[in-house]
Motif scaffolding. Structure first.
Motif, mmCIF file in Angstrom:
data_model
loop_
_atom_site.group_PDB
_atom_site.id
_atom_site.type_symbol
_atom_site.label_atom_id
_atom_site.label_comp_id
_atom_site.label_asym_id
_atom_site.label_seq_id
_atom_site.Cartn_x
_atom_site.Cartn_y
_atom_site.Cartn_z
ATOM 1 N N GLY A 133 -33.402 36.590 -58.314
ATOM 2 C CA GLY A 133 -33.545 35.012 -58.957
ATOM 3 C C GLY A 133 -34.661 34.889 -59.761
ATOM 4 N N ALA A 134 -34.831 33.744 -60.603
ATOM 5 C CA ALA A 134 -35.889 33.445 -61.211
ATOM 6 C C ALA A 134 -36.710 32.627 -60.356
ATOM 7 N N CYS A 135 -36.112 31.817 -59.400
ATOM 8 C CA CYS A 135 -36.829 31.032 -58.402
ATOM 9 C C CYS A 135 -36.644 31.389 -57.124
ATOM 10 N N ARG A 136 -37.807 31.316 -56.430
ATOM 11 C CA ARG A 136 -37.846 31.766 -54.910
ATOM 12 C C ARG A 136 -37.089 30.913 -53.885
ATOM 13 N N ALA A 137 -36.825 31.022 -52.789
ATOM 14 C CA ALA A 137 -36.036 30.324 -51.839
ATOM 15 C C ALA A 137 -36.476 28.849 -51.775
ATOM 16 N N ASP A 138 -37.819 28.889 -51.948
ATOM 17 C CA ASP A 138 -38.646 27.430 -51.781
ATOM 18 C C ASP A 138 -38.561 26.726 -53.122
ATOM 19 N N GLY A 139 -38.078 27.391 -54.158
ATOM 20 C CA GLY A 139 -37.658 26.648 -55.551
ATOM 21 C C GLY A 139 -38.916 26.755 -56.398
ATOM 22 N N SER A 140 -39.932 27.485 -56.015
ATOM 23 C CA SER A 140 -40.986 27.601 -57.000
ATOM 24 C C SER A 140 -40.650 28.848 -57.972
ATOM 25 N N MET A 141 -41.054 28.860 -59.251
ATOM 26 C CA MET A 141 -40.721 29.845 -60.353
ATOM 27 C C MET A 141 -41.365 31.166 -59.771
ATOM 28 N N LYS A 142 -40.543 32.327 -59.914
ATOM 29 C CA LYS A 142 -41.235 33.437 -60.049
ATOM 30 C C LYS A 142 -41.737 33.921 -61.329
ATOM 31 N N TRP A 200 -29.635 36.735 -64.454
ATOM 32 C CA TRP A 200 -28.900 36.204 -62.986
ATOM 33 C C TRP A 200 -30.115 36.136 -62.151
ATOM 34 N N ILE A 201 -30.452 35.171 -61.461
ATOM 35 C CA ILE A 201 -29.814 33.857 -61.546
ATOM 36 C C ILE A 201 -31.056 32.883 -61.401
ATOM 37 N N TRP A 202 -30.805 31.395 -61.426
ATOM 38 C CA TRP A 202 -31.887 30.599 -61.580
ATOM 39 C C TRP A 202 -32.562 30.580 -60.258
ATOM 40 N N ASN A 203 -31.824 30.350 -59.064
ATOM 41 C CA ASN A 203 -32.297 30.060 -57.609
ATOM 42 C C ASN A 203 -31.792 31.364 -57.070
ATOM 43 N N ILE A 204 -32.427 32.094 -56.305
ATOM 44 C CA ILE A 204 -31.818 33.177 -55.139
ATOM 45 C C ILE A 204 -31.022 32.248 -54.359
ATOM 46 N N GLU A 254 -28.769 39.181 -52.943
ATOM 47 C CA GLU A 254 -28.619 37.617 -53.361
ATOM 48 C C GLU A 254 -29.879 36.852 -52.743
ATOM 49 N N SER A 255 -30.385 37.278 -51.508
ATOM 50 C CA SER A 255 -31.496 36.803 -50.948
ATOM 51 C C SER A 255 -33.002 36.951 -51.879
ATOM 52 N N HIS A 256 -32.907 38.084 -52.621
ATOM 53 C CA HIS A 256 -33.933 38.573 -53.379
ATOM 54 C C HIS A 256 -33.837 38.135 -54.865
ATOM 55 N N THR A 281 -54.979 27.449 -56.804
ATOM 56 C CA THR A 281 -55.025 29.030 -57.208
ATOM 57 C C THR A 281 -55.035 29.997 -56.170
ATOM 58 N N ALA A 282 -55.173 29.468 -54.758
ATOM 59 C CA ALA A 282 -55.091 30.560 -53.894
ATOM 60 C C ALA A 282 -53.818 31.360 -53.776
ATOM 61 N N ALA A 283 -54.119 32.551 -53.297
ATOM 62 C CA ALA A 283 -52.924 33.479 -53.142
ATOM 63 C C ALA A 283 -52.370 32.853 -51.939
ATOM 64 N N THR A 284 -50.885 33.321 -52.213
ATOM 65 C CA THR A 284 -50.140 32.839 -51.105
ATOM 66 C C THR A 284 -48.805 33.830 -50.878
ATOM 67 N N ASP A 285 -47.855 33.448 -50.203
ATOM 68 C CA ASP A 285 -46.607 34.341 -49.921
ATOM 69 C C ASP A 285 -45.435 33.448 -50.364
ATOM 70 N N GLY A 286 -44.415 34.377 -50.716
ATOM 71 C CA GLY A 286 -43.112 33.812 -50.964
ATOM 72 C C GLY A 286 -41.975 34.499 -49.936
ATOM 73 N N LEU A 287 -41.406 33.504 -49.154
ATOM 74 C CA LEU A 287 -40.552 33.944 -48.224
ATOM 75 C C LEU A 287 -39.065 34.030 -48.549
ATOM 76 N N VAL A 288 -38.617 35.461 -48.269
ATOM 77 C CA VAL A 288 -37.257 35.743 -48.520
ATOM 78 C C VAL A 288 -36.285 35.567 -47.413
#
Length: 1023
Positions: free
Chosen positions: A725-734, A708-712, A721-723, A147-154
């Protein structure tokens, strides 16, 4: 640059930690750090990095904080192919000056092609999982909290286009990101990736491995093996980058054929050429088909290729390939691939999707669309060139599991790679398409495949829409794909994504002429079909016989030749722009009809053909193809609600034509920045806005939403396009992915209730003659009307275009709103007179009444001349004088009819309410709302509900009635939460619920008014 191999020189690890330097979280015990490498403080970091070479590792323990003076050395070290492991959130975002000053910046991490770092809330996570490809942290999970807070890299590593002339072009895949650790929710979905690996494959920093442990270390981290976890990350990072691919020759084989695989590897940067071991397993369903182990020696240049023919003949079904690659230094990677044995029985399963008046229908039931655009989560738009059926299968299983029923895909670029020579399509690409459709069919997903984007490929033709050479090539391209799926049930076809006419170099800006002979001839023929007398056009366009002597002098205009502004430097043309815009609508409709018929001609005789659509964006705001002009050519229409976030209801209303469904076929949130270039919206703000967009996608009889769209897509040189999407670049769901799941659950349970929609008693005529003119004001007028109807009145609406009122004759409303058209088309006025002669209808017309489509005065209403508008005006009705204010450039751009009072005129069996002022374009909402209430009362329209207390600000409540049920949509644009309480007129029931700020709620009620289902089971009480 020194490019050494680790087999030649031992790796060095630089550990940057300084007890006097800023640190977020719990500090480590310095005595535990020397095990990782040479400890370096602030003063020594730059020098240590300056002498480090490719193959060395920097362990950076200060996360966001980094000495500003050392940054050039750190950046250069990465650029040389150096390896990085960093601990802490928002890495390199808070450079520290020599005097201790800390400044928050994005510039440093953007040097590493990380465009943004967005905070990720993982509070709903219940477990942790190691990465599928790299399992380095197995045995180290105790150091981390799910549950630790983290970051998503764009990410934005791509800086070029591989198809420079294509707007939708992808770019080189210069980097890949892998989750090394995932936080998963109760459903097993990854919702955060606290630790990620970026591998640089091409371009700057090629061969670099960069590990980001995006957590704030606490005492538990250090006590539960945090140092050991970091040592594992350092050790694996130091093994370097070896890029591996497993590629079947085809993504789909015909039964009886034999399959072959290519295994391809390359050591990059400082990575040595090792001997790798491959353990390979191939299965069909649960049955093993092939297994083996192979040694692969990378050559001195770092590359290797292995061909593996598979034994036996291919059978129908999905073949799965599992591969584990490893070497003696402890490195390894796990890969998944697959291919299909074409399964015609699977493709023929079910019934084709059909189109009713309002909704798509599947297997005889209404199917409100809950859709997703998808290409691939690994290579995105290159999915047909580098297909991976295993990736598709896993992603589509997830999508089907969250309630998605419609999958949009297709070709956005590089059509010449699929059919380089006209008439000779690539068999590998065609089989990749087959495999994609098979995978969607396996998960019972309706697949909408898009052929072209923006402008269709011309294949050596001069005009992509009008040159017969181009048209014939486009049909050959389409037939090559469609001809393989005449019996496929779960696929239909989108002719083109977001079309513009005609110039491929000037898309999204309105009609733009290419000036070629085909366009010139077609424009002349179009005008001559309407009126063959050149004198008619001389008068309409206000051109003298000297300027327009004959048909040879008629040419399509360029926008710089047209007087769009109230003040121009030189004399310009005016009236011809309307006709040119209408011409482009006609061409697009004819092109769509021709290609749609070509698809229908392929269907077996007597069999229902697949649906055909056009994937149009918010073109209504740009004088580009509108559904109201091409609806007859397709089976359903679309809109892409991207930019007009203040007019989402307007988007839906004026895309829904009377006779066919309309799907909000793309919706999402464009990236917007603060003045300092950082992201303006948080992930939760994006979630709330997407929820509102979804909600409006089911209003006004619209058929649903496609995200639009499942994966960024970080393989494009495009910030959006880098931002997006429903899933981040690392594949995790937003959080955005949960919006799709919530609507999928609601409409999966209750969507078939949406049958036989009751048409609203009020219709709006969209004044295209104004909107396509050189003095357009229709957008503002109609958007103001819709906002008043939704947020102030609760008035249900339907729409028609001013060029075709036939649906009003077929289904007469009680009230027609014609908002500030100014240059009202002669044919529209004649149709209204005929309509009123037959039906008791009230028409509310605002603004000048006596101007035709070319802004010429005529006499429709006696004593209703046209005059200039004043900044402050008044209007008399309902026994009082109301103020109206027209600011900005209104007094230069707009006109008014003579008079200052609302006029009622009897016409036939109906009546005209004429408001001389273009009231929708004024700045005061009270007078406009009052005028609409007057018209509603005069027409005998019944508002379906009323608030039980003061109307909540910023809340729209929209009711749609069906046979046996009602769908309620509540949308908040307010800054605070509201308690909503209202009375339903039809059932006499009172409703009460809460609506959070910026959120949306949908629920179904039955014929008695009882609630039978709501979004996320949100409570709604009924009395």
């Amino acid at each position: 640059m020194t490019d050494r191999r680790r087999s030649e020189v031992a790796m060095a690890c630089i550990v940057f930690y300084d007890s006097s330097f800023p640190f977020a979280g719990t500090r480590p015990d310095p005595r535990s750090l020397p095990a990782a490498g040479a400890l370096t403080d602030v003063g020594g970091l730059a020098a240590a990095l300056a002498t480090a070479v490719a193959g060395d590792v920097l362990l950076h323990l200060h996360g966001a904080h980094v000495p500003r003076a050392a940054w050039p050395a750190l950046r250069d070290f990465i650029g040389r192919g150096g390896y990085l492991v960093t601990l802490g959130r928002q890495a390199f975002s808070r450079p520290v000056d020599a005097d201790g000053t800390v400044c928050e910046q994005a510039a440093l991490f953007r040097d590493l092609d990380i465009h943004e770092m967005l905070a990720v809330d993982a509070a709903s996570a219940v477990s942790l999982a190691v990465g599928a490809e790299y399992r380095w942290l197995a045995g180290h999970l105790a150091a981390f909290a799910p549950t630790a807070a983290t970051d998503g890299l764009v990410l934005m590593p791509t800086k070029d286009k591989d198809q420079p002339l294509d707007s939708g072009s992808a770019g080189p895949m210069d980097a890949r990101i892998y989750p090394l650790l995932s936080s998963r929710n109760a459903a097993g979905h990854a919702i955060a990736s606290p630790v990620v690996l970026i591998e640089r494959l091409r371009g700057p920093a090629a061969g670099s491995r960069q590990v980001f442990a995006n957590i704030e270390p606490d005492a538990v981290f250090w006590a539960n093996g945090g140092v050991a976890a970091l040592l594992a990350l350092v050790a694996h990072a130091a093994l370097g980058v070896t890029e591996w691919w497993i590629k079947p020759d085809y993504a789909c084989y015909h039964p009886g054929e034999t399959a072959s695989l290519t295994v391809q590897g390359e050591a990059l940067g400082a990575t040595p050429s090792r001997r790798w071991r491959l353990a390979l397993q191939v299965s069909l369903g649960d049955a093993p088909v092939f297994g083996g182990e192979f040694d692969i020696d990378l050559q001195p240049d770092g590359a290797a290729t292995l061909r593996i023919p598979l034994p036996g003949a291919v059978k129908p079904g999905l073949y799965r390939i599992s591969a584990a690659l490893s070497h003696d230094d402890g490195g390894g990677i796990h890969l998944q691939q697959g291919f299909w044995g074409r399964d015609d029985a699977l493709l023929a399963r079910g019934e084709r999707i059909a189109a009713g008046r309002d909704y798509l229908q599947r297997d005889g039931k209404t199917m409100p669309v809950v859709g997703m655009t998808y290409m691939a989560s690994d290579v995105h738009r290159k999915f047909l060139q580098l297909p991976n059926v295993a990736v598709w299968d896993a992603d589509m299983a997830t999508l089907a599991g969250i309630g998605v029923n419609y999958l949009r895909t297709g070709v956005w670029s590089a059509w010449r790679q699929l059919m380089f020579v006209d008439g000779h399509a690539s068999e590998a690409a065609l089989r990749a398409i087959d495999a994609f459709i098979l995978t969607a069919a396996q998960h019972d997903l309706e697949c909408c495949f898009t052929f072209f984007a923006f402008t269709p490929e011309a294949w050596e033709g001069a005009n992509p829409y009008l040159d017969p050479r181009s048209r014939a090539a486009q049909k050959r391209f389409i037939r090559a794909i469609v001809g393989r799926h005449t019996g496929t049930r779960r696929v239909h076809w989108d002719l083109i994504n977001e079309p513009s006419l005609f110039d491929p170099a000037r898309i999204f800006v309105g009609p733009r002429s290419l000036g070629d002979v085909f366009e010139v001839d077609a424009f002349r023929a179009y005008l001559q079909a309407r009126n063959p007398d050149i004198a008619h056009w001389q008068a309409a366009w206000d051109l003298s016989p000297a300027r327009l002597p004959d048909w040879s002098s008629v040419r399509p205009p360029q926008p710089e030749e047209i007087g769009f502004n109230t003040t121009e430097i030189a004399p310009k043309q005016h009236g011809c722009w309307l006709d040119y815009a209408l011409f482009t609508q006609a061409v697009h409709a004819e092109w769509a009809a021709d290609l749609a018929q070509a698809i229908r001609n392929i269907a077996p005789e007597g069999a229902p053909g697949a649906l055909v659509c056009v994937g149009q964006d918010e073109a209504l705001g740009q004088q580009r193809p509108s559904p109201f002009f091409y609806a007859d050519a397709v089976d359903y229409t679309t809109v892409h609600s991207w930019w007009l976030n203040d007019a989402l209801g307007w988007d839906s209303l004026f895309s829904k034509t009377p006779k066919v469904p309309n799907v909000v076929q793309e919706t999402g949130i464009m990236h917007v920045e603060r003045p300092d270039g950082r992201s303006r919206r948080s992930e939760m703000e994006l979630f709330a806005l997407l929820e509102r967009k979804y909600a409006w996608s089911y209003a006004f009889g619209n058929a649903g939403a496609v995200h639009w769209i499942w994966n960024i897509n970080y393989h494009m040189d495009n910030i959006n396009e880098s931002h997006i999407g429903a899933c981040r670049a690392d594949g995790s769901m937003k959080p955005e992915a949960e919006v799709t799941a919530a609507f999928g659950a609601l409409f999966g349970a209750h969507g078939d209730r949406l049958a036989d929609r009751v048409l609203p008693e009020t219709a709006v005529i969209y004044p295209f003659s104004n909107d396509y003119s050189n003095r357009r004001s229709t957008l503002e007028a109609t958007q103001t009307l819709v906002r008043s109807a939704l947020f102030e009145l609760g008035l249900p609406l339907r729409a028609v275009g001013d060029h075709d009122l036939s649906d009003l004759f077929a289904h007469p409303p009680k009230l027609i709103l014609l908002p500030s058209p100014h240059n009202l088309n002669r044919a529209t006025w004649a149709a209204l007179e005929s309509l009123l002669a037959q039906h008791d209808i009230t028409v509310l017309l605002s603004g000048p009444a006596n101007l035709d489509e070319y802004w010429r005065p005529l006499a429709r209403i006696a004593n209703a001349g046209t005059r200039n508008l004043n900044r402050e005006e008044t209007l008399v009705f309902d026994g009082r004088r109301w103020r109206a204010s027209f600011g900005g450039e209104a007094i230069a751009r707009l006109s008014s009819g003579d008079g200052d009072a609302l006029v009622e005129l009897a016409i036939g069996r109906g009546r005209l309410l004429w408001c001389p002022l273009p009231l929708e374009l004024n700045q005061r909402t009270d007078v406009l709302d009052a005028l609409y209430r007057h018209a509603i009362a005069r027409a005998g329209v019944t508002l379906p509900w009323r608030w039980l207390a003061d109307a909540p600000e910023g809340v729209a409540l929209h009711k749609q009635d069906f046979a046996g049920c009602s769908l309620w949509i509540a949308v908040s644009e307010a800054a605070r939460d509201h308690v909503l309480a209202w009375h339903d007129v039809a059932t006499g029931r009172d409703y009460r619920t809460t609506l959070a700020a910026g959120r949306a709620l949908l629920f179904f009620s039955d014929a008695a008014g009882d609630v039978v289902g709501s979004l996320r089971d949100h409570p709604v009480t009924v009395a």
